[in-house]
Design a protein around this motif. Sequence first.
Motif, mmCIF file in Angstrom:
data_model
loop_
_atom_site.group_PDB
_atom_site.id
_atom_site.type_symbol
_atom_site.label_atom_id
_atom_site.label_comp_id
_atom_site.label_asym_id
_atom_site.label_seq_id
_atom_site.Cartn_x
_atom_site.Cartn_y
_atom_site.Cartn_z
ATOM 1 N N ALA A 39 17.718 -37.765 13.184
ATOM 2 C CA ALA A 39 18.538 -36.692 13.740
ATOM 3 C C ALA A 39 17.738 -35.963 14.813
ATOM 4 N N LEU A 40 18.430 -35.488 15.829
ATOM 5 C CA LEU A 40 17.810 -34.643 16.840
ATOM 6 C C LEU A 40 18.064 -33.202 16.419
ATOM 7 N N VAL A 41 17.000 -32.431 16.222
ATOM 8 C CA VAL A 41 17.117 -31.049 15.749
ATOM 9 C C VAL A 41 16.648 -30.125 16.872
ATOM 10 N N CYS A 42 17.563 -29.297 17.363
ATOM 11 C CA CYS A 42 17.305 -28.445 18.518
ATOM 12 C C CYS A 42 16.905 -27.039 18.066
ATOM 13 N N LEU A 43 15.746 -26.589 18.554
ATOM 14 C CA LEU A 43 15.181 -25.298 18.164
ATOM 15 C C LEU A 43 15.040 -24.427 19.411
ATOM 16 N N HIS A 44 15.778 -23.323 19.440
ATOM 17 C CA HIS A 44 15.799 -22.474 20.633
ATOM 18 C C HIS A 44 14.634 -21.493 20.672
ATOM 19 N N ALA A 45 14.373 -20.966 21.851
ATOM 20 C CA ALA A 45 13.333 -19.954 22.052
ATOM 21 C C ALA A 45 13.770 -18.633 21.426
ATOM 22 N N ILE A 46 12.805 -17.820 21.063
ATOM 23 C CA ILE A 46 13.093 -16.500 20.511
ATOM 24 C C ILE A 46 13.848 -15.691 21.570
ATOM 25 N N GLY A 47 14.905 -15.018 21.114
ATOM 26 C CA GLY A 47 15.741 -14.241 22.020
ATOM 27 C C GLY A 47 16.879 -15.047 22.622
ATOM 28 N N HIS A 48 16.963 -16.310 22.253
ATOM 29 C CA HIS A 48 18.044 -17.164 22.738
ATOM 30 C C HIS A 48 18.906 -17.556 21.547
ATOM 31 N N GLY A 49 19.555 -18.691 21.642
ATOM 32 C CA GLY A 49 20.380 -19.172 20.545
ATOM 33 C C GLY A 49 20.694 -20.639 20.735
ATOM 34 N N GLY A 50 21.392 -21.183 19.768
ATOM 35 C CA GLY A 50 21.734 -22.599 19.791
ATOM 36 C C GLY A 50 22.575 -23.021 20.979
ATOM 37 N N ARG A 51 23.256 -22.059 21.607
ATOM 38 C CA ARG A 51 24.062 -22.386 22.791
ATOM 39 C C ARG A 51 23.191 -22.988 23.906
ATOM 40 N N ASP A 52 21.889 -22.725 23.876
ATOM 41 C CA ASP A 52 20.984 -23.315 24.873
ATOM 42 C C ASP A 52 21.134 -24.838 24.932
ATOM 43 N N PHE A 53 21.540 -25.431 23.828
ATOM 44 C CA PHE A 53 21.601 -26.889 23.733
ATOM 45 C C PHE A 53 23.030 -27.432 23.756
ATOM 46 N N ALA A 54 24.003 -26.618 24.138
ATOM 47 C CA ALA A 54 25.412 -27.032 24.103
ATOM 48 C C ALA A 54 25.671 -28.273 24.962
ATOM 49 N N ASP A 55 25.151 -28.299 26.179
ATOM 50 C CA ASP A 55 25.379 -29.453 27.050
ATOM 51 C C ASP A 55 24.683 -30.705 26.509
ATOM 52 N N LEU A 56 23.460 -30.532 26.041
ATOM 53 C CA LEU A 56 22.728 -31.655 25.463
ATOM 54 C C LEU A 56 23.465 -32.205 24.250
ATOM 55 N N ARG A 57 23.915 -31.303 23.400
ATOM 56 C CA ARG A 57 24.660 -31.696 22.195
ATOM 57 C C ARG A 57 25.918 -32.466 22.565
ATOM 58 N N ALA A 58 26.674 -31.967 23.538
ATOM 59 C CA ALA A 58 27.902 -32.650 23.956
ATOM 60 C C ALA A 58 27.614 -34.048 24.497
ATOM 61 N N HIS A 59 26.516 -34.186 25.205
ATOM 62 C CA HIS A 59 26.142 -35.468 25.798
ATOM 63 C C HIS A 59 25.645 -36.472 24.747
ATOM 64 N N LEU A 60 24.910 -35.987 23.749
ATOM 65 C CA LEU A 60 24.251 -36.900 22.812
ATOM 66 C C LEU A 60 25.019 -37.196 21.526
ATOM 67 N N THR A 61 25.950 -36.333 21.119
ATOM 68 C CA THR A 61 26.615 -36.571 19.828
ATOM 69 C C THR A 61 27.407 -37.875 19.755
ATOM 70 N N PRO A 62 27.895 -38.438 20.854
ATOM 71 C CA PRO A 62 28.530 -39.750 20.694
ATOM 72 C C PRO A 62 27.547 -40.843 20.282
ATOM 73 N N HIS A 63 26.241 -40.587 20.471
ATOM 74 C CA HIS A 63 25.230 -41.610 20.231
ATOM 75 C C HIS A 63 24.258 -41.267 19.107
ATOM 76 N N ARG A 64 24.184 -39.990 18.728
ATOM 77 C CA ARG A 64 23.130 -39.546 17.816
ATOM 78 C C ARG A 64 23.594 -38.312 17.041
ATOM 79 N N ARG A 65 23.039 -38.112 15.869
ATOM 80 C CA ARG A 65 23.265 -36.878 15.115
ATOM 81 C C ARG A 65 22.440 -35.767 15.764
ATOM 82 N N VAL A 66 23.097 -34.656 16.075
ATOM 83 C CA VAL A 66 22.431 -33.528 16.723
ATOM 84 C C VAL A 66 22.674 -32.272 15.885
ATOM 85 N N VAL A 67 21.596 -31.622 15.499
ATOM 86 C CA VAL A 67 21.656 -30.386 14.717
ATOM 87 C C VAL A 67 21.082 -29.265 15.575
ATOM 88 N N THR A 68 21.785 -28.153 15.624
ATOM 89 C CA THR A 68 21.325 -26.977 16.353
ATOM 90 C C THR A 68 21.268 -25.818 15.373
#
Length: 123
Positions: free
Chosen positions: A51-80
């Motif tokens: 699984a790809l596990v996305c960890l955001h910077a302090i003061g940010h949030g999981g939305r930082d990885f929204a585009d990456l998640r949309a691009h990769l979920t057809p091919h891989r499990r993505v956790v934010t």
Amino acid sequence: MTAIAAASPQVSAVTAEHSACAALGVVPPWRTVTVRGVALAISDDGRGSPALVCLHAIGHGGRDFADLRAHLTPHRRVVTIDWPGQGRSGPDTQPPTAARYATLLAGVLDALAIDRAVLIGNS
């Protein structure tokens, strides 16, 4: 009545702050996983291992990885994950140390039955 009126700006400020934090949080669909008493907002989409596990910077949030998640979920499990007190996650009573975050991450991985992961982070 006066006490309520006096408290209203504080309530509005807290609500606005929470809304601003939530706007940075994981994007739908998301759910909450409770680890060591902390309600952590997570998204978990796609399939595959590791699984790809996305960890955001302090003061940010999981939305930082929204585009990456949309691009990769057809091919891989993505956790934010939204870290405590950020995004859509609840507060933590413990200090935000590297050890604490490692413990919380391990709890999320256990809760999601992830035994192999690639960690992706930003700072």
